[in-house]
Design an enzyme around this catalytic site. Structure first.
Site, PDB file in Angstrom:
ATOM      1  N   ASP A 218     -15.475  45.625  52.290  1.00 12.57           N
ATOM      2  CA  ASP A 218     -15.918  45.204  50.863  1.00 12.57           C
ATOM      3  C   ASP A 218     -15.990  43.780  50.789  1.00 12.57           C
ATOM      4  OD1 ASP A 218     -16.907  45.606  48.364  1.00 12.57           O
ATOM      5  OD2 ASP A 218     -14.881  45.445  47.563  1.00 12.57           O
TER       6      ASP A 218
ATOM      7  N   ASP B  10      -7.628  41.901  49.350  1.00 17.86           N
ATOM      8  CA  ASP B  10      -8.432  43.071  49.100  1.00 17.86           C
ATOM      9  C   ASP B  10      -8.643  44.281  50.130  1.00 17.86           C
ATOM     10  OD1 ASP B  10      -7.817  42.528  46.424  1.00 17.86           O
ATOM     11  OD2 ASP B  10      -9.484  41.877  45.769  1.00 17.86           O
TER      12      ASP B  10
END
Length: 282
Positions: free
Chosen positions: A168, A185
């Site tokens: 991502d 993340d």
């Protein structure tokens, strides 16, 4: 500030002393600046599954290992215990990835502890000692764009050499620290060798970098690093210090219609998430 309920247990355990402030609220977690002794850290509190805008798509969780067969069966059946086990696996994926990548020399925040669904890690700072901005909040010169793009390609290669694909990666989960970009993340990170969608995710990650930095240095839009990196990886020739060219000649092969449709769905979902993040940032 008054400590959030989820951080109270860390204070009681002596893992942190005080909560300074909320740093950000993302699609999957709330992040706070905390203090412990003379050190400052980030405390990442994962949101419950129903509160997250990022869903645990099967593409990301494919082939993730769990502690035992009972958990695996429960997760497959979707029982309450299975959902709890799946949630724990989702959270621990980022912790595992951070330790793995930090050990491989990848530019990620250094993890310090993981306790009751809260991840304590390094606070990434800018040249003034403040929390580093996300890349999407920064305007770059062409030279800076080329330099940071090159740095991040090296990090993508290092990650892949460590067997990890971010999954991502974009300007929204890269911080610009004093000494360069830092990748954050990682709960959706996938195992490069064990996930059938790893190639597609790697190509998308690299394409996202190209699109963002290409706004400031248009010549980057004509590069093709993703397929080159994956080809080297598949042939066992990828090394952390590999010299990339940005050029790759695609071989003609049958079209994977299912793969194309997944790419379209992913692009739509990513665009929706991007718009949501922009609205939140405003």
């Amino acid at each position: 500030m008054k400590p959030p309920k989820r951080l109270q247990s860390l204070i009681e355990e002596g893992l942190i002393d005080t909560v300074v402030r909320q740093l950000m609220s993302g699609k999957e977690a709330m992040v706070y600046v905390v203090r412990c002794g003379g050190e400052t850290y980030c405390a990442k509190i994962y949101k419950e599954a129903e509160q997250r805008s990022f869903r645990q798509a099967v593409d990301y969780t494919e082939n993730r290992k769990v502690k035992n067969t009972r958990q695996a069966r429960a997760m497959a059946k979707g029982t309450r215990f299975g959902r709890e086990a799946q949630e724990a696996a989702w959270q621990s994926a980022e912790v595992d990835a951070l330790y793995r990548l930090a050990g491989a020399g990848v530019r990620v925040p250094k993890p310090h502890n993981f306790f009751e669904g809260v991840l304590l890690m390094e606070l990434v700072t800018d040249e003034f000692g403040d929390a580093a901005p996300r890349l999407n909040d920064v305007v770059l010169t062409p030279a800076q764009a080329r330099a940071h793009h090159g740095t991040l390609l090296i990090e993508v290669v290092r990650m892949l050499c460590a067997g990890v694909v971010h999954g991502d990666l974009s300007e929204f989960n890269i911080l610009l620290a004093q000494d360069g970009p830092v990748i954050i993340d990682l709960p959706q990170a996938v195992d490069a060798a064990g996930n059938n969608h790893a190639k597609r995710m790697l190509l998308r990650d690299v394409a996202n970098l190209r699109a963002f930095f290409g706004q400031f240095a248009p010549e980057l839009l004509h590069t093709n690093f993703g397929p080159e990196i994956w080809d080297l990886y598949q042939r066992g020739m990828l090394q952390p210090d590999v010299a990339l060219t940005g050029h790759f000649e695609h071989k003609k092969e049958a079209v994977d219609v299912g793969g194309v449709m997944r790419e379209i769905d992913d692009a739509r979902a990513e665009e929706s998430a991007r718009r949501l993040r922009l609205q939140t940032a405003r």
